[in-house]
Design a protein around this motif. Structure first.
Motif, short mmCIF file in Angstrom:
data_model
loop_
_atom_site.label_atom_id
_atom_site.label_comp_id
_atom_site.label_asym_id
_atom_site.label_seq_id
_atom_site.Cartn_x
_atom_site.Cartn_y
_atom_site.Cartn_z
N CYS A 148 -12.25 5.36 5.53
CA CYS A 148 -11.50 4.20 6.25
C CYS A 148 -12.61 3.47 7.18
CB CYS A 148 -10.58 4.70 7.40
SG CYS A 148 -9.44 6.06 6.82
N ILE A 169 0.82 -1.29 -0.01
CA ILE A 169 -0.09 -0.06 0.12
C ILE A 169 0.62 1.40 0.00
CG2 ILE A 169 -1.45 1.38 1.25
CD1 ILE A 169 -2.82 -1.21 2.32
N THR A 212 -2.29 6.00 7.81
CA THR A 212 -1.68 6.41 6.57
C THR A 212 -2.34 7.53 5.97
OG1 THR A 212 -1.38 3.96 6.51
CG2 THR A 212 -1.26 4.90 4.43
N PHE A 255 -9.75 2.74 2.35
CA PHE A 255 -8.85 2.10 3.23
C PHE A 255 -9.69 1.01 4.08
CE2 PHE A 255 -5.25 5.62 3.66
CZ PHE A 255 -5.09 5.58 2.07
N LYS A 259 -4.91 2.39 9.20
CA LYS A 259 -5.65 3.13 7.97
C LYS A 259 -5.46 4.61 8.22
CE LYS A 259 -9.41 1.03 8.99
NZ LYS A 259 -8.84 0.03 10.53
#
Length: 220
Positions: free
Chosen positions: A137, A6, A36, A25, A33
């Protein structure tokens, strides 16, 4: 941590200036998640980005890291799940970013939105302004409408492996100047159940000791 595929894909999209306007995500709790999403928000706005990596030290990166940026908006889907909450986003999204290149909306636990809120979000995803990016997310992608999923670039996060988490804990405790036994942090890694966040929380509990031993872990 532990999501190399990813990370690589996101870095490549940033370096090529071809970042998608909507990302999804998906993954278990504590897999990284939201973290990021924040780093990605830095990367697409950082003036000193290099090979897809934000510098981490400029005003843009520091403002996002502190949570003070008005151009990176984090929304909890569980407590902002109604249609009026999404309509408020739609009303404001047309406004250009105050400081940054991109205005980023991070919606956590997006599966908690109501049906009406999803419909309002869909209209925004269908015709987003060029300066807007959405990062959705969720731990439960099966609860998302197919129409939402189809308009996002999907990234699936995995639980961490015990050896990855053990290495992660070792690096953190070393930075914090905490002495530890390998067998002790191996036990902590096992207790984390694949969640980097839970591992980090447990590391915080044991970091108060002069040395982290197996006996320390068993007592806790």
């Amino acid at each position: 941590v532990g999501q190399e595929n990813i990370v690589d894909a996101l870095k490549r999209s940033v370096a090529a200036d071809k970042s998608p306007h909507a990302l999804l995500f998906v993954g278990p709790k504590g897999s990284g998640k939201t973290t990021t999403a924040r780093i990605f928000a830095k990367a697409i706005n950082c003036p000193n980005v290099k090979e897809g990596n934000p510098c981490g030290v400029c005003d843009v990166c520091e403002e996002i890291a502190s949570g003070a940026s008005v151009d990176v908006i984090e929304i909890d889907g569980a407590s902002n799940r109604k249609i009026d909450d999404i309509r408020e986003i739609r009303d404001k999204i047309s406004h250009s970013p105050s400081k940054f290149k991109k205005k980023v909306y991070i919606i956590d636990e997006v599966h908690m939105l109501t049906k009406e809120a999803f419909n309002a979000l869909l209209k925004t995803l269908e015709e987003p302004p060029s300066h807007a990016v959405f990062v959705l997310c969720t731990t439960e992608s099966d609860k998302l409408p197919a129409t939402i999923i189809s308009r996002c670039q999907r990234f699936d996060f995995n639980l961490g492996k015990d050896d990855e988490i053990k290495k992660y804990l070792g690096e953190i405790l070393t930075k914090e100047k905490v002495d530890y036994d390998d067998e002790a942090i191996a036990v902590v890694a096992g207790y984390a159940g694949g969640s980097f966040r839970d591992a980090l929380s447990m590391a915080g509990q044991v970091a108060v000791f002069e040395k982290v031993t197996l006996a320390t872990i068993e007592n806790i």
